[in-house]
Design a protein around this motif. Structure first.
Motif, PDB file in Angstrom:
ATOM      1  N   ALA A   1       0.698  -1.202   0.032  1.00 27.59           N
ATOM      2  CA  ALA A   1      -0.022  -0.031   0.128  1.00 27.59           C
ATOM      3  C   ALA A   1       0.887   1.067   0.074  1.00 27.59           C
ATOM      4  N   ILE A   2       1.688   1.178   0.970  1.00 26.65           N
ATOM      5  CA  ILE A   2       2.853   2.301   1.079  1.00 26.65           C
ATOM      6  C   ILE A   2       3.441   2.525  -0.295  1.00 26.65           C
ATOM      7  N   LYS A   3       3.909   1.684  -0.775  1.00 28.89           N
ATOM      8  CA  LYS A   3       4.781   1.644  -2.189  1.00 28.89           C
ATOM      9  C   LYS A   3       3.870   2.116  -3.316  1.00 28.89           C
ATOM     10  N   ALA A   4       2.440   1.583  -3.341  1.00 34.34           N
ATOM     11  CA  ALA A   4       1.702   2.247  -4.307  1.00 34.34           C
ATOM     12  C   ALA A   4       1.377   3.701  -4.292  1.00 34.34           C
ATOM     13  N   MET A   5       1.222   4.206  -2.854  1.00 36.98           N
ATOM     14  CA  MET A   5       0.646   5.602  -2.524  1.00 36.98           C
ATOM     15  C   MET A   5       2.080   6.364  -3.115  1.00 36.98           C
ATOM     16  N   ASN A   6       3.104   5.805  -2.605  1.00 42.72           N
ATOM     17  CA  ASN A   6       4.381   6.852  -3.020  1.00 42.72           C
ATOM     18  C   ASN A   6       4.704   6.783  -4.614  1.00 42.72           C
ATOM     19  N   ALA A   7       3.977   6.061  -5.256  1.00 41.86           N
ATOM     20  CA  ALA A   7       4.129   5.909  -6.946  1.00 41.86           C
ATOM     21  C   ALA A   7       3.316   7.235  -7.445  1.00 41.86           C
ATOM     22  N   MET A   8       2.341   7.651  -6.663  1.00 43.40           N
ATOM     23  CA  MET A   8       1.526   8.627  -7.012  1.00 43.40           C
ATOM     24  C   MET A   8       1.841   9.918  -6.670  1.00 43.40           C
ATOM     25  N   LYS A   9       1.378  11.194  -7.573  1.00 42.67           N
ATOM     26  CA  LYS A   9       1.561  12.536  -6.901  1.00 42.67           C
ATOM     27  C   LYS A   9       0.353  12.737  -6.059  1.00 42.67           C
ATOM     28  N   ILE A  10       0.592  13.018  -4.995  1.00 41.05           N
ATOM     29  CA  ILE A  10      -0.275  13.185  -3.798  1.00 41.05           C
ATOM     30  C   ILE A  10      -0.328  14.458  -3.154  1.00 41.05           C
ATOM     31  N   GLY A  11      -1.370  15.036  -3.114  1.00 38.85           N
ATOM     32  CA  GLY A  11      -1.768  16.586  -2.438  1.00 38.85           C
ATOM     33  C   GLY A  11      -1.618  16.495  -0.897  1.00 38.85           C
ATOM     34  N   GLU A  12      -1.326  17.607  -0.421  1.00 43.83           N
ATOM     35  CA  GLU A  12      -1.441  17.715   1.110  1.00 43.83           C
ATOM     36  C   GLU A  12      -2.344  18.470   1.758  1.00 43.83           C
ATOM     37  N   GLN A  13      -2.995  18.160   2.721  1.00 40.04           N
ATOM     38  CA  GLN A  13      -3.816  18.777   3.290  1.00 40.04           C
ATOM     39  C   GLN A  13      -3.673  19.150   4.785  1.00 40.04           C
ATOM     40  N   ILE A  14      -4.099  20.172   5.358  1.00 43.16           N
ATOM     41  CA  ILE A  14      -3.914  20.589   6.603  1.00 43.16           C
ATOM     42  C   ILE A  14      -5.402  20.699   7.327  1.00 43.16           C
ATOM     43  N   ALA A  15      -5.544  19.968   8.537  1.00 38.01           N
ATOM     44  CA  ALA A  15      -6.766  19.907   9.197  1.00 38.01           C
ATOM     45  C   ALA A  15      -6.596  20.916  10.307  1.00 38.01           C
ATOM     46  N   LEU A  16      -7.166  22.063  10.368  1.00 36.11           N
ATOM     47  CA  LEU A  16      -7.222  22.826  11.621  1.00 36.11           C
ATOM     48  C   LEU A  16      -8.150  22.317  12.583  1.00 36.11           C
ATOM     49  N   VAL A  17      -7.698  21.590  13.608  1.00 38.44           N
ATOM     50  CA  VAL A  17      -8.663  20.971  14.694  1.00 38.44           C
ATOM     51  C   VAL A  17      -8.799  21.550  15.991  1.00 38.44           C
ATOM     52  N   SER A  18      -8.134  22.847  16.123  1.00 38.72           N
ATOM     53  CA  SER A  18      -8.609  23.616  17.574  1.00 38.72           C
ATOM     54  C   SER A  18      -9.250  24.975  16.980  1.00 38.72           C
ATOM     55  N   GLU A  19      -9.863  25.401  17.923  1.00 39.42           N
ATOM     56  CA  GLU A  19     -10.411  26.896  17.773  1.00 39.42           C
ATOM     57  C   GLU A  19      -9.506  27.765  17.548  1.00 39.42           C
ATOM     58  N   GLU A  20      -8.226  27.582  18.039  1.00 34.52           N
ATOM     59  CA  GLU A  20      -7.145  28.692  18.203  1.00 34.52           C
ATOM     60  C   GLU A  20      -6.686  28.508  16.654  1.00 34.52           C
ATOM     61  N   SER A  21      -6.490  27.467  16.049  1.00 36.76           N
ATOM     62  CA  SER A  21      -5.874  27.385  14.759  1.00 36.76           C
ATOM     63  C   SER A  21      -7.093  27.728  13.743  1.00 36.76           C
ATOM     64  N   VAL A  22      -8.222  27.575  13.771  1.00 38.45           N
ATOM     65  CA  VAL A  22      -9.244  28.176  13.094  1.00 38.45           C
ATOM     66  C   VAL A  22      -9.273  29.830  13.093  1.00 38.45           C
ATOM     67  N   GLY A  23      -9.242  30.287  14.571  1.00 37.92           N
ATOM     68  CA  GLY A  23      -8.962  31.927  14.615  1.00 37.92           C
ATOM     69  C   GLY A  23      -7.872  32.345  14.049  1.00 37.92           C
ATOM     70  N   ASN A  24      -6.839  31.352  13.718  1.00 41.03           N
ATOM     71  CA  ASN A  24      -5.785  32.100  13.121  1.00 41.03           C
ATOM     72  C   ASN A  24      -5.895  32.374  11.638  1.00 41.03           C
ATOM     73  N   LEU A  25      -6.816  31.865  10.976  1.00 43.25           N
ATOM     74  CA  LEU A  25      -7.006  32.009   9.451  1.00 43.25           C
ATOM     75  C   LEU A  25      -7.282  33.330   9.403  1.00 43.25           C
ATOM     76  N   GLU A  26      -6.892  33.836   8.316  1.00 44.76           N
ATOM     77  CA  GLU A  26      -7.267  35.235   7.904  1.00 44.76           C
ATOM     78  C   GLU A  26      -7.894  35.031   6.543  1.00 44.76           C
ATOM     79  N   PHE A  27      -9.227  35.514   6.421  1.00 46.12           N
ATOM     80  CA  PHE A  27      -9.923  35.485   4.940  1.00 46.12           C
ATOM     81  C   PHE A  27      -9.255  36.488   4.147  1.00 46.12           C
TER      82      PHE A  27
END
Length: 180
Positions: A124-150
């Protein structure tokens, strides 16, 4: 403190992000998900009837993060969150954001086969590393969401939406060939 530009694909403008709309069965659990890859956000939004890209800046340096490489830890954490089966013991009480690969359509077939024990972890890891994969960031605390500036938002044109859907179809075909 370096601010980075991040994007969130949606069906509406989101000037004031909130954790209340998050899903427990998302890759990293409940959070407000963004990416530094505008095309990835556009692909996510293109699935919606009214695709809108929201643009923000955020300073991750001031937050506590958990960052995953594309490895067994990431794979088990994503499978756990998607299934609701809490087998991976990770203390998230002090974590503001989680960063790692996105289990998008390209990876979904691999994750699904791993989850069903049709692929072992190394394959599974070998197959995944053969692909171009995007990166995501999950903001999981109120502090992190409050740190976003629209900054702004914009609608995807029908032409761009069609182009992105065609790209997704081609990526699914490529993934199936890699997994086979």
């Amino acid at each position: 403190m370096a601010k980075i530009k991040v994007y969130h694909g949606s069906n509406c403008e989101v000037k004031a992000p909130s954790l209340s709309y998050g899903r427990e069965d998302a890759d990293f659990g409940i959070g407000f998900y963004v990416t530094t890859d505008v095309e990835m956000a556009e692909k996510w939004a293109a699935r919606r009837s009214n695709p809108i890209i929201n643009v923000y800046t955020v300073d991750l340096d001031s937050l506590n993060g958990l960052e995953f490489g594309l490895n067994k830890g990431w794979l088990d954490f994503v499978v756990q969150n998607r299934s609701g089966n809490k087998r991976v013991e990770i203390d998230l009480s002090e974590v503001d954001y989680i960063k790692g690969a996105t289990a998008d359509d390209r990876l979904f077939a691999v994750v699904e086969q791993y989850e069903s024990n049709l692929l072992d972890v190394d394959t599974a890891i070998k197959a995944m590393n053969a692909m171009k994969i995007g990166e995501q960031i999950a903001l999981v605390s109120e502090e992190s969401v409050g740190n976003l500036e629209f900054c702004n938002s914009y609608n995807l044109s029908e032409e761009r939406k069609t182009e992105l859907k065609d790209m997704l179809g081609a990526m699914r075909k490529e993934t199936n060939e890699i997994v086979e």
